[in-house]
Scaffold this motif. Structure first.
Motif: not given
Length: 285
Positions: A174-180, A182-186, A195-198, A239-246
């Protein structure tokens, strides 16, 4: 008249950590006076009963937001073992009430795939007969308070095995590109490649269909990203940390009540050790 024996810790005159003076009075009182670093009490760990190593990883990820949680894990295997193990802890803890040894602080946490009806049946079978004492009855009544569950969202999708892993899969997807973004600001080529690999990994996850989702993480490890994906070798944590963050809303749904319980039990555990008139020491070689 007293029997007072000062004890110095450390090398004479150099690098002294502190002093301890134990005074035994005729009326039986023992006065333990400490100075320096020895004035601080060592706080022992509280215990967490979890089903397996994946549940431990979930709690370790929760702990990223909660520093200073001295915890130890006990693996129960199937959830049904938790009540019996917890019951034993409670009974032994009861015997410590009138000693200077702190009572055990413990929680049992199951994966969230067991119904309340099944839990109730398990607890009802824990004690047999009609003539057990008040101590056993009180311990049994405390079990519900100390037996927690992770919250799973997807329970009715025909998945028979590996429901926790299946929910992790769905929340990760369910993680969206826009959310990544917004949080990481590459801001450079390396971060763009991450980002591409994720995003590639999220699409790969969507292609995984299993009869038993206990094998989800094994399948996920077969993914080969075009670019090195930092920390992907620790796949479950990743995976768990990605869910936690995004996917924060779903992470909070899954774990927020567990996080609050960990903070609460840590507070109780600390208070028990501070109040106890006994000093524990770490066995460091």
């Amino acid at each position: 008249m007293t029997d007072k024996k000062p004890i110095k810790i450390g090398s004479p005159g150099i690098g002294i950590m502190g002093t301890r003076s134990v005074e035994r009075r005729k009326n039986g009182d023992v006065i333990d006076t400490r100075t320096g670093s020895l004035a601080a009490k060592r706080i022992g760990s509280f215990f967490l009963l979890v089903e397996d190593a994946l549940a431990e990883k979930v709690i370790e990820t929760i702990a990223c937001d909660c520093p200073n949680l001295p915890r130890k894990y006990i693996f129960s295997g199937v959830w049904g073992n938790q009540a019996a193990c917890l019951f034993g802890f409670l009974m032994y803890s009861k015997q410590l009430e009138h000693t200077n040894v702190p009572q055990f602080s413990i929680l049992a946490i199951d994966d969230g795939d067991i119904s309340e009806l099944e839990k109730g049946k398990r607890l009802s079978r824990l004690l047999k007969g009609n003539y057990f004492g008040d101590e056993l009855k009180a311990a049994k009544e405390n079990l519900n308070r100390l037996m927690l569950s992770f919250r799973l969202e997807y329970l009715d999708h025909g998945v028979k095995k590996g429901l926790p892993e299946y929910n992790h899969k769905r929340w990760f997807e369910e993680i969206k590109k826009e959310e990544i973004i917004k949080i990481n600001n590459p801001s450079n080529a390396y971060e763009d490649r991450q980002l591409e690999s994720l995003l590639e990994l999220i699409e790969f996850s969507k292609s995984i269909i299993l009869d038993d989702y206990h094998h989800y993480y094994e399948e996920l490890k077969k993914f080969t990203p075009k670019n090195t994906l930092t920390m992907f070798h620790m796949t479950e944590y990743f995976i768990l940390d990605s869910i936690r963050k995004y996917n924060r809303d779903k992470w909070n749904f899954y774990t927020q009540h567990i996080k609050e319980a960990l903070i609460s039990i840590n507070r109780t555990n600390t208070e028990n050790f501070v109040k106890a008139d006994i000093y524990f020491e770490s066995n460091r070689s």
